[in-house]
Design an enzyme around this catalytic site. Structure first.
Site, PDB file in Angstrom:
ATOM      1  N   GLU A 152     -12.358   4.489   6.145  1.00 47.19           N
ATOM      2  CA  GLU A 152     -11.269   5.713   6.968  1.00 47.19           C
ATOM      3  C   GLU A 152     -12.093   6.691   7.321  1.00 47.19           C
ATOM      4  O   GLU A 152     -11.526   7.275   8.203  1.00 47.19           O
ATOM      5  CB  GLU A 152     -10.591   6.330   5.681  1.00 47.19           C
ATOM      6  CG  GLU A 152      -9.132   5.814   5.373  1.00 47.19           C
ATOM      7  CD  GLU A 152      -8.508   6.492   4.226  1.00 47.19           C
ATOM      8  OE1 GLU A 152      -8.963   6.666   3.118  1.00 47.19           O
ATOM      9  OE2 GLU A 152      -7.258   7.232   4.617  1.00 47.19           O
ATOM     10  N   ASP A 206       1.864   6.574   2.571  1.00 44.60           N
ATOM     11  CA  ASP A 206       2.556   7.642   1.990  1.00 44.60           C
ATOM     12  C   ASP A 206       3.902   8.260   2.858  1.00 44.60           C
ATOM     13  O   ASP A 206       3.899   9.022   3.652  1.00 44.60           O
ATOM     14  CB  ASP A 206       1.535   8.855   1.946  1.00 44.60           C
ATOM     15  CG  ASP A 206       0.187   8.795   1.322  1.00 44.60           C
ATOM     16  OD1 ASP A 206       0.174   8.617   0.148  1.00 44.60           O
ATOM     17  OD2 ASP A 206      -1.012   8.657   1.882  1.00 44.60           O
ATOM     18  N   PRO A 249      -4.242   7.627 -12.566  1.00 43.11           N
ATOM     19  CA  PRO A 249      -3.543   8.246 -13.943  1.00 43.11           C
ATOM     20  C   PRO A 249      -4.315   9.449 -14.055  1.00 43.11           C
ATOM     21  O   PRO A 249      -5.831   9.534 -13.824  1.00 43.11           O
ATOM     22  CB  PRO A 249      -4.156   7.223 -14.814  1.00 43.11           C
ATOM     23  CG  PRO A 249      -4.309   5.888 -14.166  1.00 43.11           C
ATOM     24  CD  PRO A 249      -4.661   6.228 -12.853  1.00 43.11           C
ATOM     25  N   HIS A 307       0.828  -1.339  -0.069  1.00 39.51           N
ATOM     26  CA  HIS A 307       0.004  -0.061   0.209  1.00 39.51           C
ATOM     27  C   HIS A 307       0.868   1.241  -0.018  1.00 39.51           C
ATOM     28  O   HIS A 307       1.120   1.655   0.862  1.00 39.51           O
ATOM     29  CB  HIS A 307      -0.922   0.012   1.200  1.00 39.51           C
ATOM     30  CG  HIS A 307      -2.092   0.995   1.337  1.00 39.51           C
ATOM     31  ND1 HIS A 307      -3.382   0.698   1.507  1.00 39.51           N
ATOM     32  CD2 HIS A 307      -2.025   2.438   0.967  1.00 39.51           C
ATOM     33  CE1 HIS A 307      -4.041   1.972   1.223  1.00 39.51           C
ATOM     34  NE2 HIS A 307      -3.133   3.022   1.073  1.00 39.51           N
ATOM     35  N   HIS A 350      -9.838   1.346  -0.425  1.00 36.99           N
ATOM     36  CA  HIS A 350      -9.642   1.991   0.879  1.00 36.99           C
ATOM     37  C   HIS A 350     -11.041   1.805   1.607  1.00 36.99           C
ATOM     38  O   HIS A 350     -12.167   2.473   0.919  1.00 36.99           O
ATOM     39  CB  HIS A 350      -9.286   3.559   0.573  1.00 36.99           C
ATOM     40  CG  HIS A 350      -7.885   3.935   0.330  1.00 36.99           C
ATOM     41  ND1 HIS A 350      -7.360   3.302  -0.774  1.00 36.99           N
ATOM     42  CD2 HIS A 350      -7.247   4.634   0.850  1.00 36.99           C
ATOM     43  CE1 HIS A 350      -6.040   3.655  -0.821  1.00 36.99           C
ATOM     44  NE2 HIS A 350      -5.799   4.499   0.365  1.00 36.99           N
ATOM     45  N   HIS A 409       1.002   4.871  -2.143  1.00 36.85           N
ATOM     46  CA  HIS A 409       0.718   5.897  -3.183  1.00 36.85           C
ATOM     47  C   HIS A 409       1.876   6.683  -3.789  1.00 36.85           C
ATOM     48  O   HIS A 409       2.722   7.176  -3.278  1.00 36.85           O
ATOM     49  CB  HIS A 409      -0.093   6.806  -2.759  1.00 36.85           C
ATOM     50  CG  HIS A 409      -1.479   6.333  -2.156  1.00 36.85           C
ATOM     51  ND1 HIS A 409      -2.770   6.096  -2.937  1.00 36.85           N
ATOM     52  CD2 HIS A 409      -1.682   5.801  -0.877  1.00 36.85           C
ATOM     53  CE1 HIS A 409      -3.493   5.501  -2.126  1.00 36.85           C
ATOM     54  NE2 HIS A 409      -3.199   5.374  -0.855  1.00 36.85           N
TER      55      HIS A 409
HETATM   56  C1  6MZ Z   1      -7.462   7.803   0.540  1.00 36.01           C
HETATM   57  C2  6MZ Z   1      -5.279   8.430  -0.538  1.00 36.01           C
HETATM   58  C3  6MZ Z   1      -4.595   8.315   1.025  1.00 36.01           C
HETATM   59  O1  6MZ Z   1      -2.535   8.661  -7.137  1.00 36.01           O
HETATM   60  O2  6MZ Z   1      -1.544  10.956  -6.965  1.00 36.01           O
HETATM   61  N1  6MZ Z   1      -4.115   8.573  -1.164  1.00 36.01           N
HETATM   62  N2  6MZ Z   1      -6.590   8.024  -0.423  1.00 36.01           N
HETATM   63  N3  6MZ Z   1      -6.669   7.772   1.801  1.00 36.01           N
HETATM   64  C4  6MZ Z   1      -5.349   8.042   1.857  1.00 36.01           C
HETATM   65  N4  6MZ Z   1      -4.805   8.091   3.376  1.00 36.01           N
HETATM   66  C5  6MZ Z   1      -3.937   9.233   3.880  1.00 36.01           C
HETATM   67  N5  6MZ Z   1      -3.257   8.759   0.820  1.00 36.01           N
HETATM   68  C6  6MZ Z   1      -3.282   8.991  -0.722  1.00 36.01           C
HETATM   69  O3  6MZ Z   1      -1.087   9.599  -4.860  1.00 36.01           O
HETATM   70  C7  6MZ Z   1      -1.707  10.380  -4.191  1.00 36.01           C
HETATM   71  C8  6MZ Z   1      -3.104  10.075  -4.364  1.00 36.01           C
HETATM   72  O4  6MZ Z   1      -3.277   8.913  -3.559  1.00 36.01           O
HETATM   73  C9  6MZ Z   1      -4.679   8.819  -2.669  1.00 36.01           C
HETATM   74  C10 6MZ Z   1      -5.316  10.199  -2.799  1.00 36.01           C
HETATM   75  O5  6MZ Z   1      -6.188  10.077  -3.905  1.00 36.01           O
HETATM   76  C11 6MZ Z   1      -4.002  11.177  -3.357  1.00 36.01           C
HETATM   77  O6  6MZ Z   1      -4.651  12.355  -4.149  1.00 36.01           O
HETATM   78  P1  6MZ Z   1      -1.166   9.525  -6.709  1.00 36.01           P
HETATM   79  O7  6MZ Z   1       0.184   8.909  -7.042  1.00 36.01           O
END
Ligand code: 6MZ
Length: 383
Positions: free
Chosen positions: A233, A309, A105, A19, A230, A21
């Protein structure tokens, strides 16, 4: 000294990240450098961005504001290629041997970016990784060889190098329409030979309706893509139940589950991606001691520790393992009665937990076997 040796041990063990991003995993130094550049051009006010980036604790809603800011800075083909390369190199440097990297994307007509060209820039970043060999192609069912071998030969220099398996998940943002979500799924299907293994649903959990994404998610699954959602949350029992009834391959977070939802989750054995630091920083969970990870671990429910993240929350996968072990290992006697933690989470339990994650990856059995061998060899060295 002792602390450093301890840290080195957690870094040295092989780990599986499921997990992460892409834009949330951006290096803090890169984000500041890029923001400073845009500040100099007058596109943004750097001091505002700097303040938002350096702020330590943010609510969940503040995190999504920060993502909007990050996207202004990073949504450019060259920059995407750069951050993808850096993110993979950073995970590989702490011995993540299998990484599922997810990203949304994005289309931006002003700079000639389509969802496809966005993803092509990401794949270019994977191919640019220099510090480690990247395996990003799925296996041919007959031969067991990668179906898109050029994806790898590009990267091989003939010497035995450290290797990281990378698979991509395409994220659907909760702000998207059904048509846009469907476009992402179509793209994922077209890019399967480049290591796209599945679809993620993410984004601000107070935005959008489950019914909007369901047609695209159903279609993705019918076509053989794996799905992670997700889920929970924010408190939303109707949506949580609908998501669990969908039986996704995995879910992330599971912070606001009631009795009924826990029962359903456990009976379906849906693996949970646990993001301790993220949940604590965004205050979806008040402190690590009361995190649902303990209960799931004790119930032998499938769980995997993840970063979410790593850039935004200044963490690493090794850091997440240390956090879990220090919260539930050392102080276990104190919590023994309250949480019925029968065995503390020491090093061997944590190693087993890392290894168990192989079962929940979205790549094929050949990759699972190869990862099993990597862990087996690491286990022998630890004995
Ligand atoms: C939900 C999350 C997140 O896709 O632009 N993202 N969505 N909950 C979270 N918990 C904190 N953390 C990140 O990466 C950033 C995107 O991932 C999702 C959100 O849509 C965020 O804009 P990418 O690479």
């Amino acid at each position: 000294m002792e602390k450093q040796r301890d840290m080195d041990w957690w870094v040295s063990i092989p780990k599986v990240e499921l997990h992460a991003h892409l834009n949330g995993s951006i290096r803090g130094s890169t984000l500041l450098e890029l923001a400073r550049g845009l500040g100099e051009k007058g596109t943004i006010v750097f001091s505002d961005v700097e303040h938002a980036i350096l702020k330590d604790d943010r609510s969940l809603q503040e995190v999504f504001k920060l993502f909007d800011l990050i996207h202004i800075v990073t949504t450019d083909h060259k920059i995407l290629t750069r951050i993808t390369q850096e993110v993979v190199e950073d995970f590989a440097a702490e011995n993540v041997v299998y990484l599922e990297l997810r990203t949304t994307p994005k289309r931006n007509d002003l700079i000639g970016m389509s969802k496809r060209s966005y993803m092509e820039a990401v794949v270019k970043g994977l191919r640019a990784v220099a510090t480690v060999e990247v395996d990003l192609a799925p296996r041919d069912l007959g031969t067991g060889n990668p179906v898109n071998s050029c994806a790898i030969t590009d990267l091989c220099d003939g010497t035995a190098r450290k290797k990281i398996y990378v698979r991509l998940l395409l994220s659907i943002d909760r702000r998207e329409t059904t048509a846009s979500a469907m476009e992402t799924v179509e793209l994922a299907l077209e890019m399967r030979d480049l290591g796209v293994a599945g679809i993620d649903l993410s984004g601000n959990p107070i935005v959008g309706e489950w019914a909007t994404f369901l047609p695209a998610l159903k279609f993705a699954r019918e076509q053989g893509l794996s799905i992670t959602l997700h889920c929970g949350e924010v408190p939303n029992p109707v949506e949580i139940n609908a998501m669990l009834d969908f039986l996704p391959g995995r879910i992330g977070h599971a912070c606001f589950f009631g009795e009924e939802e826990w029962r359903k989750l456990k009976s379906c054995k849906i693996p949970v991606e646990i993001c301790l630091t993220s949940n604590i920083r965004t205050e979806t969970i008040s402190s690590v001691d009361v995190h649902h990870f303990v209960d799931l671990y004790n119930a032998e429910h499938p769980t995997v520790l993840c970063t979410d993240d790593s850039g935004v929350f200044s963490t690493s996968l090794s850091g997440e393992y240390i956090l879990a072990s220090s919260a539930f290992g050392r102080s276990y006697a104190f919590y023994e009665y309250e949480y019925r933690l029968l065995n503390g989470l020491g090093r061997s339990e944590m190693f087993r937990l890392a290894r168990k994650a192989i079962e929940f990856i979205f790549a094929d059995d050949a990759v699972k076997r190869e990862l099993g061998e990597i862990f087996e060899s690491a286990a022998r060295k630890l004995d």
